[in-house]
Design a protein around this motif. Sequence first.
Motif, PDB file in Angstrom:
ATOM      1  N   LEU A  40       0.800  -1.225   0.000  1.00 49.08           N
ATOM      2  CA  LEU A  40       0.000   0.000   0.000  1.00 49.08           C
ATOM      3  C   LEU A  40       0.832   1.275   0.000  1.00 49.08           C
ATOM      4  N   LEU A  41       2.162   1.160   0.102  1.00 51.42           N
ATOM      5  CA  LEU A  41       3.004   2.351   0.095  1.00 51.42           C
ATOM      6  C   LEU A  41       3.037   2.936  -1.310  1.00 51.42           C
ATOM      7  N   LYS A  42       2.747   4.229  -1.400  1.00 48.04           N
ATOM      8  CA  LYS A  42       2.733   4.887  -2.707  1.00 48.04           C
ATOM      9  C   LYS A  42       4.149   4.877  -3.274  1.00 48.04           C
ATOM     10  N   GLY A  43       4.279   4.423  -4.495  1.00 48.86           N
ATOM     11  CA  GLY A  43       5.576   4.352  -5.138  1.00 48.86           C
ATOM     12  C   GLY A  43       6.164   2.951  -5.109  1.00 48.86           C
ATOM     13  N   CYS A  44       5.777   2.119  -4.150  1.00 49.89           N
ATOM     14  CA  CYS A  44       6.280   0.740  -4.086  1.00 49.89           C
ATOM     15  C   CYS A  44       5.326  -0.173  -4.855  1.00 49.89           C
ATOM     16  N   GLU A  45       4.168  -0.400  -4.306  1.00 49.41           N
ATOM     17  CA  GLU A  45       3.082  -1.164  -4.921  1.00 49.41           C
ATOM     18  C   GLU A  45       3.507  -2.516  -5.514  1.00 49.41           C
ATOM     19  N   ARG A  46       4.509  -3.146  -4.860  1.00 51.17           N
ATOM     20  CA  ARG A  46       4.920  -4.501  -5.308  1.00 51.17           C
ATOM     21  C   ARG A  46       3.904  -5.527  -4.824  1.00 51.17           C
ATOM     22  N   ARG A  47       3.841  -6.629  -5.514  1.00 51.27           N
ATOM     23  CA  ARG A  47       2.982  -7.727  -5.068  1.00 51.27           C
ATOM     24  C   ARG A  47       3.761  -8.565  -4.073  1.00 51.27           C
ATOM     25  N   PHE A  48       3.075  -8.998  -3.013  1.00 52.77           N
ATOM     26  CA  PHE A  48       3.724  -9.839  -2.010  1.00 52.77           C
ATOM     27  C   PHE A  48       2.687 -10.766  -1.400  1.00 52.77           C
ATOM     28  N   HIS A  49       3.160 -11.813  -0.742  1.00 49.40           N
ATOM     29  CA  HIS A  49       2.279 -12.742  -0.026  1.00 49.40           C
ATOM     30  C   HIS A  49       2.335 -12.388   1.447  1.00 49.40           C
ATOM     31  N   PRO A  50       1.216 -11.897   2.017  1.00 48.30           N
ATOM     32  CA  PRO A  50       1.235 -11.489   3.426  1.00 48.30           C
ATOM     33  C   PRO A  50       1.361 -12.694   4.353  1.00 48.30           C
ATOM     34  N   ALA A  51       2.033 -12.478   5.474  1.00 48.61           N
ATOM     35  CA  ALA A  51       2.184 -13.528   6.474  1.00 48.61           C
ATOM     36  C   ALA A  51       0.938 -13.616   7.352  1.00 48.61           C
ATOM     37  N   HIS A  52       0.204 -12.519   7.513  1.00 47.35           N
ATOM     38  CA  HIS A  52      -1.040 -12.514   8.280  1.00 47.35           C
ATOM     39  C   HIS A  52      -2.039 -11.594   7.594  1.00 47.35           C
ATOM     40  N   ALA A  53      -3.273 -11.650   8.043  1.00 40.85           N
ATOM     41  CA  ALA A  53      -4.374 -11.003   7.334  1.00 40.85           C
ATOM     42  C   ALA A  53      -4.258  -9.481   7.297  1.00 40.85           C
TER      43      ALA A  53
END
Length: 180
Positions: A27-40
Amino acid sequence: MGPPENLTPQAPVARRRSGAFRSRRCLLKGCERRFHPAHARQRYCSEECRAAAREWSEWKAQQAYRATAAGKQKRNGQSRRYRKRVKERKPPEKEAVPEAARVIPRDFFRRLLRPARLLRMLRALAAVTAATVLLAGLPARRGARVGAREALAAKTRLAPPFSGRAAPGAAAMSVGDWPR
């Protein structure tokens, strides 16, 4: 008890193993990479993004507080105290003169100049300039205009006798022949 309202057969729901959430964007503006969250509730992809988001959030909160009356009053007080501290500071020391700069004292040229009594003769002789008489003993220095000394030294002029009085039949002398 009656029959269930939905009589259509249910397809079996595929269960995911726990901890495996679908990928999402940071959700950081400028990053927006896809990732798999460890928790909800994980919103950011890395610790650096979390720190940057926290910093932005604090800045935004500060801006909102400063927009209120209490925030403006507090900020004005801070500014007032700062201006008072600046006034009470000791004055800064004077800057050292760079080595290239040179200060010439008032009496620097005094020993090289001709006495003022020689100027009385200049009224009688229009051919001799004050610079020729007063600066005759002054050597050419570095930084002087090119040809400035030659113009004074090369010309022959009518010079007064050493007595200090202009005589009508004064002998011609070059600037270098003047008595010192």
